[in-house]
Motif scaffolding. Sequence first.
Motif, short mmCIF file in Angstrom:
data_model
loop_
_atom_site.label_atom_id
_atom_site.label_comp_id
_atom_site.label_asym_id
_atom_site.label_seq_id
_atom_site.Cartn_x
_atom_site.Cartn_y
_atom_site.Cartn_z
N GLN A 42 45.38 29.53 41.73
CA GLN A 42 43.95 29.50 42.05
C GLN A 42 43.74 29.39 43.55
O GLN A 42 42.91 30.10 44.13
CB GLN A 42 43.29 28.29 41.37
N ARG A 45 44.56 32.71 45.23
CA ARG A 45 43.54 33.74 45.00
C ARG A 45 42.27 33.44 45.78
O ARG A 45 41.64 34.35 46.33
CB ARG A 45 43.22 33.86 43.52
N ARG A 46 41.87 32.19 45.84
CA ARG A 46 40.66 31.84 46.59
C ARG A 46 40.85 32.13 48.07
O ARG A 46 39.92 32.60 48.74
CB ARG A 46 40.30 30.37 46.37
N ASP A 49 40.54 35.82 48.36
CA ASP A 49 39.12 36.18 48.25
C ASP A 49 38.40 35.95 49.58
O ASP A 49 37.65 36.82 50.05
CB ASP A 49 38.43 35.37 47.16
N THR A 81 34.00 41.40 42.99
CA THR A 81 34.41 40.16 42.31
C THR A 81 34.83 39.09 43.31
O THR A 81 34.56 37.91 43.10
CB THR A 81 35.56 40.45 41.34
N ARG A 85 33.05 35.51 43.37
CA ARG A 85 33.80 34.27 43.20
C ARG A 85 33.62 33.35 44.41
O ARG A 85 33.45 32.13 44.27
CB ARG A 85 35.29 34.55 43.00
N ASP A 112 36.99 33.70 35.38
CA ASP A 112 37.45 35.08 35.58
C ASP A 112 36.68 36.06 34.70
O ASP A 112 36.20 37.10 35.17
CB ASP A 112 38.94 35.19 35.28
N ARG A 113 36.57 35.74 33.42
CA ARG A 113 35.85 36.64 32.51
C ARG A 113 34.38 36.74 32.88
O ARG A 113 33.80 37.83 32.88
CB ARG A 113 35.99 36.14 31.06
N GLU A 116 33.90 38.87 36.10
CA GLU A 116 34.13 40.29 35.81
C GLU A 116 32.94 40.89 35.08
O GLU A 116 32.50 42.01 35.38
CB GLU A 116 35.40 40.46 34.97
#
Length: 379
Positions: A42, A45-46, A49, A81, A85, A112-113, A116
């Motif tokens: 996490q 990924r952040r 992002d 996305t 996020r 996540d879902r 998206e």
Amino acid sequence: MTNKPEKSDSVIVATKPTNKAEQSAAERVEPRTGTKGNVGQQSTRRAQDRESVSQALERVRQAARQRKKEKFTSLLHHVDTAMLRTAFYAMKRDAAPGVDGMRWEAYERDLDRRIEDLHAQVKSGTYRALPSRRSYIPKEDGSKRPLAVAALEDKIVQRATAAVLSAIHEEDFLGFSYGFRPKRSQHDALDALIVGISSKKVNFILDADIRSFFTEVSQQWVVRFLEHRIGDTRILRLVQKWLRAGVFEDGVVTIEEKGTGQGSVISPLLSNIYLHYVFDLWAERWRRREATGDMIMVRYADDLVAGFQHESDARRFWDAMHDRLREFSLSLHPDKTRLIEFGRFAAQNCKRRGRSKPDTFKFLGFVLLRQIPTRRLSD
């Protein structure tokens, strides 16, 4: 020819500090309970992002800086996305829910879902804004200020879109505009005002109050002002959806044709864009072409202060501003807008007229006054 600032014996004193300083939009977020591997993923990924968003916004800023007169016809792809996020994690975790009842923690469990799916709706044009929930907060005068609390997904899309629009309009906004702008606080605005009064020949202050600004703004003009720089109709439709989503109160949804929904994420930026075209550009032009002496201005959202060397300039500006605002569905509050003598000679003029002290005025919760100089015993 520019007049050199005159040194003054008087000083500016600010008292009664406000407690309305904004918190940073990006607040620390504790990781969810889970395995160390998931937490690490996490975090990675952040960080990715943030880097992706930063690079995208910098490209937009550079284009806006280099092409001042051009419209941006393709912007929606930046609301991806990663941007959504990042917008979600920038939100306050304890913020009040909108009509959807969704809170930050619940949304994050299946982030996540959800992101998206939200991105797919925005991209395809099927995204629909929900009405905002009406809430009220008390004002200093005992009345209540209406706020619009948007649904959580509306907050996410608004914050992401506002980031893209801000990257463009920050290149256009003028230096004396301070409200709700990156790296510009209430204290910065106050400092600018004090420096302006101290360094220029300011003898009169016009303390202007725009009546019910956030509820009186013309939504048609909001869109027309956006169209100066935004040619992507998909972004314009998003803004129109938020403006027309309405407000839910006592079981009834009311749709207004004016107002920006004070309290919503997008409202401060839309308001700054509105006043940039209605007031800032016009006032800067008036200062260059009409003022016969020194003139300073500081604006924090709809809180306006202008200082003048000559009373005649101040009164002409006041009259002209009244007419200018009226063209765009706004008006000055007759009881809260006033012109006062304030500056180098205010104290001695008061003494000559038999008054004990000069007038004061309030800006952003601070009372500003001219301190009457006193002689030291050794003088």
